[in-house]
Design a protein around this motif. Structure first.
Motif, PDB file in Angstrom:
ATOM      1  N   VAL A 218      65.671 -16.338  -9.490  1.00 20.18           N
ATOM      2  CA  VAL A 218      65.412 -15.767  -8.181  1.00 20.18           C
ATOM      3  C   VAL A 218      64.806 -14.381  -8.397  1.00 20.18           C
ATOM      4  CG1 VAL A 218      65.662 -15.505  -5.783  1.00 20.18           C
ATOM      5  CG2 VAL A 218      66.847 -17.354  -6.951  1.00 20.18           C
ATOM      6  N   LEU A 219      63.438 -14.190  -7.739  1.00 18.22           N
ATOM      7  CA  LEU A 219      62.638 -13.016  -7.971  1.00 18.22           C
ATOM      8  C   LEU A 219      62.937 -12.019  -6.839  1.00 18.22           C
ATOM      9  CD1 LEU A 219      59.256 -14.359  -9.386  1.00 18.22           C
ATOM     10  CD2 LEU A 219      61.552 -13.979 -10.586  1.00 18.22           C
ATOM     11  N   ASP A 220      62.929 -10.544  -7.159  1.00 19.89           N
ATOM     12  CA  ASP A 220      63.060  -9.805  -5.838  1.00 19.89           C
ATOM     13  C   ASP A 220      61.624  -9.662  -5.378  1.00 19.89           C
ATOM     14  OD1 ASP A 220      61.792  -8.199  -8.050  1.00 19.89           O
ATOM     15  OD2 ASP A 220      63.820  -6.977  -8.365  1.00 19.89           O
ATOM     16  N   THR A 221      61.641  -8.357  -4.647  1.00 21.79           N
ATOM     17  CA  THR A 221      60.322  -8.243  -3.824  1.00 21.79           C
ATOM     18  C   THR A 221      59.412  -7.464  -5.043  1.00 21.79           C
ATOM     19  OG1 THR A 221      61.383  -5.718  -3.574  1.00 21.79           O
ATOM     20  CG2 THR A 221      61.579  -7.543  -1.836  1.00 21.79           C
ATOM     21  N   ALA A 222      59.797  -6.990  -6.200  1.00 21.88           N
ATOM     22  CA  ALA A 222      58.719  -6.615  -7.094  1.00 21.88           C
ATOM     23  C   ALA A 222      58.520  -7.845  -8.067  1.00 21.88           C
ATOM     24  CB  ALA A 222      59.539  -5.425  -7.814  1.00 21.88           C
ATOM     25  N   GLY A 223      59.024  -8.991  -7.706  1.00 21.08           N
ATOM     26  CA  GLY A 223      58.672 -10.017  -8.687  1.00 21.08           C
ATOM     27  C   GLY A 223      59.406  -9.843  -9.900  1.00 21.08           C
ATOM     28  N   ASN A 224      60.700  -9.551  -9.900  1.00 22.61           N
ATOM     29  CA  ASN A 224      61.505  -9.320 -11.293  1.00 22.61           C
ATOM     30  C   ASN A 224      62.730 -10.230 -11.139  1.00 22.61           C
ATOM     31  OD1 ASN A 224      59.856  -7.427 -12.321  1.00 22.61           O
ATOM     32  ND2 ASN A 224      60.668  -5.588 -11.016  1.00 22.61           N
ATOM     33  N   VAL A 225      63.207 -10.624 -11.973  1.00 19.32           N
ATOM     34  CA  VAL A 225      64.283 -11.454 -12.038  1.00 19.32           C
ATOM     35  C   VAL A 225      65.738 -10.605 -11.394  1.00 19.32           C
ATOM     36  CG1 VAL A 225      65.950 -12.636 -13.387  1.00 19.32           C
ATOM     37  CG2 VAL A 225      63.817 -12.974 -13.959  1.00 19.32           C
ATOM     38  N   ILE A 226      66.426 -11.181 -10.545  1.00 19.24           N
ATOM     39  CA  ILE A 226      67.516 -10.356  -9.876  1.00 19.24           C
ATOM     40  C   ILE A 226      68.881 -10.750 -10.756  1.00 19.24           C
ATOM     41  CG2 ILE A 226      69.136 -10.365  -7.882  1.00 19.24           C
ATOM     42  CD1 ILE A 226      66.872 -11.640  -6.183  1.00 19.24           C
TER      43      ILE A 226
ATOM     44  N   SER B  92      68.249  -8.665   5.356  1.00 19.55           N
ATOM     45  CA  SER B  92      66.976  -8.233   4.815  1.00 19.55           C
ATOM     46  C   SER B  92      66.791  -8.419   3.401  1.00 19.55           C
ATOM     47  CB  SER B  92      66.879  -6.515   5.062  1.00 19.55           C
ATOM     48  OG  SER B  92      66.760  -6.193   6.464  1.00 19.55           O
ATOM     49  N   GLY B  93      67.901  -9.223   2.949  1.00 17.78           N
ATOM     50  CA  GLY B  93      67.974  -9.836   1.487  1.00 17.78           C
ATOM     51  C   GLY B  93      68.336  -8.749   0.547  1.00 17.78           C
ATOM     52  N   GLN B  94      68.960  -7.674   0.998  1.00 19.73           N
ATOM     53  CA  GLN B  94      69.636  -6.523   0.069  1.00 19.73           C
ATOM     54  C   GLN B  94      71.011  -7.021  -0.499  1.00 19.73           C
ATOM     55  OE1 GLN B  94      69.281  -3.196   2.927  1.00 19.73           O
ATOM     56  NE2 GLN B  94      67.868  -2.180   1.579  1.00 19.73           N
TER      57      GLN B  94
ATOM     58  N   ASN C 132      75.639  -0.335  -2.823  1.00 17.33           N
ATOM     59  CA  ASN C 132      74.259  -0.945  -2.765  1.00 17.33           C
ATOM     60  C   ASN C 132      73.723  -1.321  -4.045  1.00 17.33           C
ATOM     61  OD1 ASN C 132      71.617  -1.830  -2.458  1.00 17.33           O
ATOM     62  ND2 ASN C 132      71.172  -0.300  -0.494  1.00 17.33           N
ATOM     63  N   LEU C 133      73.490  -2.514  -4.711  1.00 14.58           N
ATOM     64  CA  LEU C 133      72.927  -2.913  -5.861  1.00 14.58           C
ATOM     65  C   LEU C 133      71.458  -2.411  -6.150  1.00 14.58           C
ATOM     66  CD1 LEU C 133      74.822  -6.040  -6.481  1.00 14.58           C
ATOM     67  CD2 LEU C 133      75.512  -3.820  -7.025  1.00 14.58           C
ATOM     68  N   ASN C 134      70.633  -2.146  -5.293  1.00 12.42           N
ATOM     69  CA  ASN C 134      69.232  -1.745  -5.235  1.00 12.42           C
ATOM     70  C   ASN C 134      68.452  -2.751  -5.628  1.00 12.42           C
ATOM     71  OD1 ASN C 134      69.450   1.057  -4.480  1.00 12.42           O
ATOM     72  ND2 ASN C 134      70.399   1.583  -6.586  1.00 12.42           N
ATOM     73  N   ARG C 135      68.901  -4.141  -5.158  1.00  8.96           N
ATOM     74  CA  ARG C 135      68.272  -5.304  -5.496  1.00  8.96           C
ATOM     75  C   ARG C 135      68.020  -6.069  -4.151  1.00  8.96           C
ATOM     76  NH1 ARG C 135      68.216  -3.231  -9.449  1.00  8.96           N
ATOM     77  NH2 ARG C 135      68.423  -4.024 -11.591  1.00  8.96           N
ATOM     78  N   THR C 136      66.708  -6.405  -3.726  1.00  4.10           N
ATOM     79  CA  THR C 136      66.313  -6.886  -2.733  1.00  4.10           C
ATOM     80  C   THR C 136      65.653  -8.281  -2.954  1.00  4.10           C
ATOM     81  OG1 THR C 136      66.024  -4.945  -1.448  1.00  4.10           O
ATOM     82  CG2 THR C 136      65.120  -6.904  -0.558  1.00  4.10           C
ATOM     83  N   ILE C 137      66.206  -9.358  -2.584  1.00  2.00           N
ATOM     84  CA  ILE C 137      65.598 -10.785  -2.703  1.00  2.00           C
ATOM     85  C   ILE C 137      64.248 -10.819  -2.077  1.00  2.00           C
ATOM     86  CG2 ILE C 137      66.006 -13.428  -2.335  1.00  2.00           C
ATOM     87  CD1 ILE C 137      68.845 -12.889  -2.064  1.00  2.00           C
ATOM     88  N   GLY C 138      63.330 -11.255  -2.829  1.00  2.00           N
ATOM     89  CA  GLY C 138      61.763 -11.323  -2.306  1.00  2.00           C
ATOM     90  C   GLY C 138      61.670 -12.573  -1.382  1.00  2.00           C
ATOM     91  N   VAL C 139      61.020 -12.286  -0.443  1.00  2.00           N
ATOM     92  CA  VAL C 139      60.644 -13.295   0.688  1.00  2.00           C
ATOM     93  C   VAL C 139      59.138 -13.012   0.856  1.00  2.00           C
ATOM     94  CG1 VAL C 139      61.005 -13.901   3.081  1.00  2.00           C
ATOM     95  CG2 VAL C 139      63.079 -13.042   1.869  1.00  2.00           C
TER      96      VAL C 139
END
Length: 270
Positions: free
Chosen positions: A138-146, A162-164, A176-183
């Motif tokens: 699954v990718l995050d908001t920046a298009g990187n692998v979580i 918010s997907g965080q 906070n893992l500083n990772r947000t799931i991209g939607v």
């Protein structure tokens, strides 16, 4: 009579497509994130038998005579209405409330989109990876692998609306893992190309993916942890549509039979 045969045959073919679409909806009634589909139709060319000014005695006739030549399938439209939320209690299961899609990266390196949030935390090369049941990350908001550190316990990872991603330590503190799931959203989601495994691909008709994290002009979706979005197929509605399609198919077959009987009578004239 031949025209009648071909017209009715086109109706039978079109209704067969409708039945196929309904059958696919019923087959996916329990598929997570599935969106029901509807077969759309349009008429074929019309043959002009008589123009609007043609009469036997030359009088002005405002209405002509055109005979339709049947029907064809124009599209199979997906309806992206919200499906019911089903609680699973699994922290890796995620559901979207809203118009968004999750982004995943397939084996071919391409990015695809899905509403199926049945994910799993698995051990990857660089740590724990959030991925689909097929192994697509699954990718995050920046298009990187979580990914999160491999030393973390996946059961202690939580996701807010918010997907965080957050991690709860043994002492109860939350980090906070500083990772947000991209939607992501689309201007025309019905234009997405449907693939297997509940995946969708961007097309010219759907438009480019709109990142909810960077676009303030879209209504933000909510990510719900521990839930999955069920199929939005309504079995009662599909059964009614199936009856209508069956009756339309039967009527077209009757039209072919009637045309055949008329041709037989014409051939038997002495």
């Amino acid at each position: 009579m031949v025209r009648t045969l071909w017209t009715a045959a086109s109706g039978m073919t079109a209704q067969q497509t409708a039945v196929d679409t309904i059958a696919n909806n019923l087959a996916n009634v329990n598929t997570t994130g599935y969106k029901n589909e509807t077969a759309e139709f349009k008429s074929l060319l019309y043959q002009t038998i008589q123009t609007r000014t043609t009469t036997a005695n030359g009088a002005n006739k405002p209405i002509g005579a055109q005979v339709g030549l049947g029907v064809r399938n124009s599209s199979i439209t997906s309806h992206f209405t919200q499906g019911p939320m089903s609680e699973t209690g699994t922290n890796s299961d995620l559901a979207i409330s809203g118009s968004g899609f999750f982004a995943v990266r397939a084996e071919d390196g391409q990015t695809y989109y899905t509403r199926n949030g049945s994910f799993q935390f698995g051990l990857g090369q660089n740590g724990i990876v959030l991925a689909t049941s097929e192994g697509y990350p699954v990718l995050d908001t920046a298009g990187n692998v979580i990914t999160v550190p491999a030393t973390y316990n996946a059961a202690n990872i939580s996701v807010n609306t918010s997907g965080q991603l957050f991690y709860t330590n043994a002492d109860g503190t939350t980090v906070n893992l500083n990772r947000t799931i991209g939607v992501f959203q689309f201007s025309n989601p019905s234009g997405l190309l449907k693939l297997s495994d509940s995946l969708y691909q961007v097309s010219a008709a759907s438009g480019a993916a709109i990142n909810e994290a960077t676009n303030a002009n879209v209504t933000k979706s909510k990510v719900v942890q521990g839930y999955l979005e069920a199929s939005n197929v309504q079995v009662a509605d599909e059964m009614v549509n199936l009856i209508v399609a069956q009756r339309a198919y039967e009527m077209n077959s009757k039209a072919i039979q009637a045309a055949d009987d008329m041709m037989q009578q014409a051939n038997n004239l002495r």
